[in-house]
Design a protein around this motif. Structure first.
Motif, PDB file in Angstrom:
ATOM      1  N   ALA A   1       0.808  -1.228   0.000  1.00 39.16           N
ATOM      2  CA  ALA A   1       0.000   0.000   0.000  1.00 39.16           C
ATOM      3  C   ALA A   1       0.836   1.271   0.000  1.00 39.16           C
ATOM      4  O   ALA A   1       0.275   2.372  -0.081  1.00 39.16           O
ATOM      5  CB  ALA A   1      -0.931  -0.001   1.215  1.00 39.16           C
ATOM      6  N   LEU A   2       2.150   1.142   0.066  1.00 42.66           N
ATOM      7  CA  LEU A   2       3.017   2.316   0.181  1.00 42.66           C
ATOM      8  C   LEU A   2       2.809   3.337  -0.940  1.00 42.66           C
ATOM      9  O   LEU A   2       2.797   4.551  -0.670  1.00 42.66           O
ATOM     10  CB  LEU A   2       4.482   1.862   0.215  1.00 42.66           C
ATOM     11  N   PRO A   3       2.630   2.932  -2.202  1.00 37.97           N
ATOM     12  CA  PRO A   3       2.406   3.940  -3.256  1.00 37.97           C
ATOM     13  C   PRO A   3       1.174   4.796  -3.011  1.00 37.97           C
ATOM     14  O   PRO A   3       1.139   5.965  -3.436  1.00 37.97           O
ATOM     15  CB  PRO A   3       2.249   3.091  -4.527  1.00 37.97           C
ATOM     16  N   LEU A   4       0.174   4.264  -2.343  1.00 36.37           N
ATOM     17  CA  LEU A   4      -1.022   5.054  -2.054  1.00 36.37           C
ATOM     18  C   LEU A   4      -0.694   6.203  -1.114  1.00 36.37           C
ATOM     19  O   LEU A   4      -1.320   7.277  -1.179  1.00 36.37           O
ATOM     20  CB  LEU A   4      -2.107   4.166  -1.434  1.00 36.37           C
ATOM     21  N   TRP A   5       0.284   5.996  -0.241  1.00 37.93           N
ATOM     22  CA  TRP A   5       0.672   7.003   0.740  1.00 37.93           C
ATOM     23  C   TRP A   5       1.724   7.964   0.184  1.00 37.93           C
ATOM     24  O   TRP A   5       1.633   9.176   0.418  1.00 37.93           O
ATOM     25  CB  TRP A   5       1.208   6.306   1.995  1.00 37.93           C
TER      26      TRP A   5
ATOM     27  N   ASP B   1      -1.975  10.237  -3.524  1.00 34.56           N
ATOM     28  CA  ASP B   1      -3.245   9.981  -4.219  1.00 34.56           C
ATOM     29  C   ASP B   1      -4.243   9.224  -3.349  1.00 34.56           C
ATOM     30  O   ASP B   1      -5.448   9.313  -3.557  1.00 34.56           O
ATOM     31  CB  ASP B   1      -2.995   9.173  -5.501  1.00 34.56           C
ATOM     32  N   GLY B   2      -3.745   8.480  -2.390  1.00 36.35           N
ATOM     33  CA  GLY B   2      -4.639   7.719  -1.521  1.00 36.35           C
ATOM     34  C   GLY B   2      -5.502   6.738  -2.302  1.00 36.35           C
ATOM     35  O   GLY B   2      -5.021   6.039  -3.202  1.00 36.35           O
ATOM     36  N   LEU B   3      -6.781   6.718  -1.978  1.00 38.35           N
ATOM     37  CA  LEU B   3      -7.711   5.787  -2.628  1.00 38.35           C
ATOM     38  C   LEU B   3      -7.954   6.150  -4.087  1.00 38.35           C
ATOM     39  O   LEU B   3      -8.512   5.339  -4.830  1.00 38.35           O
ATOM     40  CB  LEU B   3      -9.041   5.766  -1.869  1.00 38.35           C
ATOM     41  N   ALA B   4      -7.552   7.361  -4.507  1.00 33.98           N
ATOM     42  CA  ALA B   4      -7.726   7.778  -5.898  1.00 33.98           C
ATOM     43  C   ALA B   4      -6.566   7.338  -6.780  1.00 33.98           C
ATOM     44  O   ALA B   4      -6.553   7.648  -7.983  1.00 33.98           O
ATOM     45  CB  ALA B   4      -7.876   9.297  -5.967  1.00 33.98           C
ATOM     46  N   HIS B   5      -5.613   6.647  -6.231  1.00 31.42           N
ATOM     47  CA  HIS B   5      -4.458   6.190  -7.008  1.00 31.42           C
ATOM     48  C   HIS B   5      -4.942   5.315  -8.169  1.00 31.42           C
ATOM     49  O   HIS B   5      -5.818   4.453  -7.998  1.00 31.42           O
ATOM     50  CB  HIS B   5      -3.510   5.391  -6.113  1.00 31.42           C
ATOM     51  N   PRO B   6      -4.398   5.498  -9.350  1.00 29.20           N
ATOM     52  CA  PRO B   6      -4.872   4.727 -10.506  1.00 29.20           C
ATOM     53  C   PRO B   6      -4.685   3.221 -10.369  1.00 29.20           C
ATOM     54  O   PRO B   6      -5.390   2.450 -11.022  1.00 29.20           O
ATOM     55  CB  PRO B   6      -4.049   5.290 -11.675  1.00 29.20           C
ATOM     56  N   LEU B   7      -3.760   2.806  -9.534  1.00 30.37           N
ATOM     57  CA  LEU B   7      -3.513   1.374  -9.341  1.00 30.37           C
ATOM     58  C   LEU B   7      -4.107   0.860  -8.035  1.00 30.37           C
ATOM     59  O   LEU B   7      -3.730  -0.218  -7.565  1.00 30.37           O
ATOM     60  CB  LEU B   7      -2.008   1.094  -9.357  1.00 30.37           C
TER      61      LEU B   7
ATOM     62  N   ALA C   1      -4.780  -3.140  -3.870  1.00 30.27           N
ATOM     63  CA  ALA C   1      -5.647  -3.750  -2.858  1.00 30.27           C
ATOM     64  C   ALA C   1      -5.721  -5.259  -3.067  1.00 30.27           C
ATOM     65  O   ALA C   1      -5.738  -6.034  -2.100  1.00 30.27           O
ATOM     66  CB  ALA C   1      -7.041  -3.129  -2.924  1.00 30.27           C
ATOM     67  N   LEU C   2      -5.771  -5.689  -4.314  1.00 29.14           N
ATOM     68  CA  LEU C   2      -5.793  -7.118  -4.613  1.00 29.14           C
ATOM     69  C   LEU C   2      -4.491  -7.783  -4.184  1.00 29.14           C
ATOM     70  O   LEU C   2      -4.496  -8.868  -3.569  1.00 29.14           O
ATOM     71  CB  LEU C   2      -6.026  -7.334  -6.107  1.00 29.14           C
ATOM     72  N   ALA C   3      -3.381  -7.152  -4.473  1.00 24.90           N
ATOM     73  CA  ALA C   3      -2.084  -7.706  -4.081  1.00 24.90           C
ATOM     74  C   ALA C   3      -1.957  -7.781  -2.571  1.00 24.90           C
ATOM     75  O   ALA C   3      -1.395  -8.741  -2.023  1.00 24.90           O
ATOM     76  CB  ALA C   3      -0.955  -6.856  -4.671  1.00 24.90           C
TER      77      ALA C   3
END
Length: 362
Positions: A67-71, A75-81, A86-88
């Motif tokens: 989840a580090l890229p989200l932080w 971008d948080g929950l708006a991150h394109p990936l 979340a699946l990973a």
């Protein structure tokens, strides 16, 4: 010496083999007991704290790393990936399980210890798989109805304003290519697709359940059923922190959101954990997790269009008070009927599990 002919006539014939279904069941149960004895203990006599610690560290650190890229991007929950990440993240408990059973505390039979096999008795396994699908598909919808009755959320089953809002959003995104769709058609498509979506979501749910209910719950079972369910539920809830603290599920980025997720996971985990222990199989837990993930998101379209706009309506869904109430009722039923403590051995019925193998003299 010659045997008289009369001796052949009067000799008793050998007894015919017992080919009755009951005899076959007894033989199958004996073979299963032998396999269980060779793979024992499925449930350890003491909690393997080192293995539990390694499992928790890998699952938690893995979740935060994924989840580090989200932080870091902001971008948080708006991150394109986000969906892919979340699946990973759901497979980090599987990774932790793999490390533990291969290098920290290797069982005699990995599939048997994780509840992957045996399927026998197949009737019980499939019964609990069906029970998991039906109950955890219905739970989010029943919770929304209860939330409506409590005045926390508004359900619109007549005007279908929530469904229409989804259609309008899709049409707006499609622009000139928009295709008119009737709201009732979407409802039918949603209901028909539930089994298929649950099957797909169960693949991702497997990544979690092989860890939480496949390995962790039996590892904590020496604490007692109640404490094992409670501890595994708390760990499961806290593991969601990388997403919950970004506003996932509860639209809160503070401790209250995380505590709410822990409460939900403790209650849900108690029921799913009971299915795991009562069936001696992890597959009902996998289907239950996949079903509730599917139904929770799908049934939100039946809410009034404005009900979830400010985020407060989520507390009227299965994630909030109505869901918690229904889960508490289910747990109380399991406690009162003493179902919570009925835990057969793998591959054996409850009655067969109570029969001890007869020791033969060497």
């Amino acid at each position: 010496m010659t045997v008289p002919a009369a001796a052949h006539v009067n000799a008793a014939p050998p007894p015919a083999p017992d080919l009755s279904p009951a005899s076959h069941r007894l033989a199958a149960a004996d073979r299963q007991r032998a396999k269980n004895a060779a793979a024992a203990p499925i449930v350890p006599t003491r909690v393997p704290w080192l293995a539990v610690g390694v499992f928790v560290v890998i699952a938690f650190v893995g979740a935060w790393l994924v989840a580090l890229p989200l932080w870091t991007t902001g971008d948080g929950l708006a991150h394109p990936l986000f969906g892919l990440l979340a699946l990973a993240m759901m497979f980090t408990p599987a990774l932790a399980t793999l490390v533990v059973v291969l290098w920290v505390r290797r069982p005699a039979s990995i599939p048997r210890s994780l509840g992957l096999s045996p399927i026998r008795p197949s009737g019980r396994t499939w019964l609990f798989i069906a029970l998991a699908f039906v109950c955890f598909t219905a739970l989010p919808f029943l919770a929304m109805l209860l939330g409506h009755a409590m005045g926390i959320i508004r359900v619109d089953l007549v005007g279908l304003s929530g469904v229409q809002a989804v259609i309008d959003g899709l049409n707006e995104a499609a622009g000139a290519e928009a295709v008119p769709i009737d709201a009732s058609v979407v409802v039918v498509m949603t209901l028909v697709s539930l089994p298929f979506l649950t099957a797909i979501n169960s693949v991702a749910a497997f990544g979690e359940e092989i860890g939480w209910r496949g390995w962790l719950l039996p590892a904590l079972r020496p604490l007692g059923t109640v404490w094992a369910l409670l501890a595994s539920g708390v760990i499961w809830g806290l593991w969601h922190a990388p997403l919950i603290l970004l506003g996932y599920n509860y639209q809160r980025t503070d401790l209250l959101g995380l505590l709410a997720m822990v409460a939900f996971c403790v209650l849900t985990g108690a029921v799913i954990g009971w299915m795991r222990l009562r069936s001696a199989s992890v597959w009902p837990a996998v289907i239950a997790h996949g079903a509730i993930n599917t139904a929770t998101s799908q049934f939100l379209i039946f809410a009034d269009a404005d009900s979830l706009a400010d985020g407060a309506g989520i507390w009227g869904s299965v994630l909030g008070w109505p869901g918690w109430i229904l889960l508490v009722v289910a747990i109380l039923v399991l406690v009162i009927t003493r179902q919570l403590w009925k835990q057969p051995e793998p591959g054996l019925t409850l009655a067969e599990s109570r029969v001890r193998p007869v020791e033969r003299p060497s």
